[in-house]
Structures are given as C-alpha cells and as structure tokens.
Write an enzyme that holds these catalytic residues in place. Sequence first.
Site: not given
Length: 406
Positions: A216, A293
Amino acid sequence: MKILLIIGGGIAAYKASELIRQFRKAGHQVTPVLTAGGAHFVTPMTLAALAESPVYTSLWDLKDEREMGHIQLSRTADVVLVCPATADLLAKMAAGVADDLATTLLLATDKPVVVAPAMNVRMWLHPATQRNIAQLKADGITVIDPDDGAMACGEFGPGRLPDPPDVMAATLLRIGASSPSPALVNPVADALIGHHILVTAGPTHEPIDPVRVIANRSSGKQGFAIAAAAAQAGARVTLIAGPVSLPTPGGVARIDVETADQMAAAVEAALPADVAILVAAVADWKVTPSPVKLKKGDGPPALAFSPNPDILATLAASPDRPRLLIGFAAETNDVVANATDKRRRKGADWIIANDVSGDVMGGSHNQVHLITADGDDPWEVATKEAVAARLIAHIIQTIHAKTPLT
C-alpha cells in the site's frame, strides 16, 4: 496561557500577525517581542493592536529595567515561542549569545522554549544550522520542523514556516495547554504517564518473489506523528512499523516488521495495552511467494491470493482487547458511510477516516473524520502532527472521563 512571542527577521514574520490572532481567539495572552530584523516585515503598531499588549523591541525600552525588567518579562510567560526563528537567531541561541532583547530573554528564561525555524532551504540544510538545531534540542528546546514547499526566494524544499494553526498546536502541545478552539485541542503534559499505547504505522510488503511485493502507498507519517504525540504526553509507546524510512520518535519503542503476519504477531506480543491505534495500511491479500524471480518472458504469473489477518477485528475480539481500540479507514468515496460500517464490523471504538483520493498518501497534511458511536466529527485540514495532537487530546479526555486505565 501567557505566550511570549519573539518575532525574528525573516519574510515569514508576516505570519506572526495571524499567529497572534489565532492565540487571542483561543483565549491566550500574547506579549510580542519584535527583533530589529522583524521590524522590517511587520510593524509594532499592528502587533500591539492584535495582541492588545505592548510590543517590546529593545532592552532599553523596558520601564522597569532598573528592576531587571527583561528577567521579569522572560519569567511571567508560560512559554516562549520564537517565530519565525531565523538561522542567525538559532545560531545565537545555540551559542548563548545575549546581544539584544530577544536573545537576552531567551538566555534568562526558565520557561519552556519553542522555536519555529523559517529560512532558505540551503540555509536550513547547512551543517552549521543542523548543528545548532541539534544543540537546541539537546538543551531541551522544542523545534517545530519547517514545512517543504516553494519559498519567497523561488527555491523549493524544507524551510517554510508551518501555517499559524500548526505552530499554535505544537506550542500548546509543548506546555500541555488546551484551546477552546475545537481545531486545536492538545494533550496535557504527562496525562498518559502509566499508560501503554500501541501504534501501528506504514504499509506492509507481501512478497511475490525475491524482488516484487504487494504493498500500500503509506508513508507512515501519520502513525509516527501519533506515536510521537503519545510519548510527549507521557505514555509508554510501542510503535510497530512497516517498511518506512522515518526516524524513530523520541521516547518510543519501535519494532520493525515487513508483512501483515509479522505485524499481527508483533501486535499480539506487545499486549496488554491500554490504547491501540492501528494506523498501518495493511495489505489485504498475500500470495505464496516464488523462491526465484519470476521472468517477464514467462507471461503474467498465476497468483493464488489468500487473505491477510484482520488485525483490528482480531484485536477487538481478543481477551486482551485494549480499553480503547482505534482503527483507520483510508477511503476514496463515501468516506463517512464506509468508515461507519467498518467501525461496526470490526468492533472498534473509533475509526479515523480520511479521503485518500488526493495526495494524502505521502503528504504532510490530512483531513479526517472521527467516527464514534455518537456519529461523525469532521476535522479541518491540518498537518499530520496537528491531527496527531488532537487525537491524543481526545484519547486523554476519554480515558480520564472513565475509570482510570490500569
């Protein structure tokens, strides 16, 4: 309260007139001391009319100087406020210089001193100024950090004098005064001694792979300001912070976490608490992270989302529930309705709601609604520090109106 206001010689001196008006409107007495530099920007007549008080400009103007009038002037106030505090004035204060009325008063006073610096960004960031600020803080002087913004010189950055209501709020917070103005109610010094306040702040980061996260857009500024205000009011404060790069407020015990699960565990471990203020913007969802990744060439990953723990609702249902439980609601529409519903669903005592459709996330100001069982109390736009001071004042009033927290 009696405020001795020393007005330094910077362009921001023009704000002293509005500051005096704000203090007077709130029922406080102001005695202005105008430096030679300040007199280039504002006149004694204006200050005298607004303060309804004599304006002092020189050691030799004091009628009772044979009775050490500068000593009396420095001791009869409840607080000495320097606003604006120029780089020159800060340097003299740090060095203990007393070569005019203002600096003599500052050296002679035994009252709390608050300074509100205002200057060019380069002057503020200069190592000499920062050394002087550090020395003043070490001497017990309260420094109101300047705002970021455009300056009269055309440059941009930290160095702007905060708006008068914010200077007033910080000054009253320092001396534990409360103002009859609903916008500027401040906590009583030491009113929270013996109480434990738990604060969460910042975002959480939920890993997707070793380099990507779900997060956020929270800076943590509001939560850190609340923790600082609670500590200034005497509370023992535990601050559980998500990934942010903010300094730890003085007198605050900080615990750094990254994920919602870690924050939930830290909150549970910090109990019991008398008051919990959950400001953190916790990510609602998490995924099982990839150990390596994810490659762009493999296409969009199929992420399986699962809900994060609901820290506010869990705390509301806990046998260790704090006596006062406060949550935050960041909304982009139907702010009051959504926050009111959240308070009911989560079991919180209060919800602080704010509209984040603008630049609130990461900004220096906030406009909130205090949502309680009694309804909606909208607050005007203020710095996050002023919002924090007002919230802590409400907490103090609430807990002292009930059986004292133990």
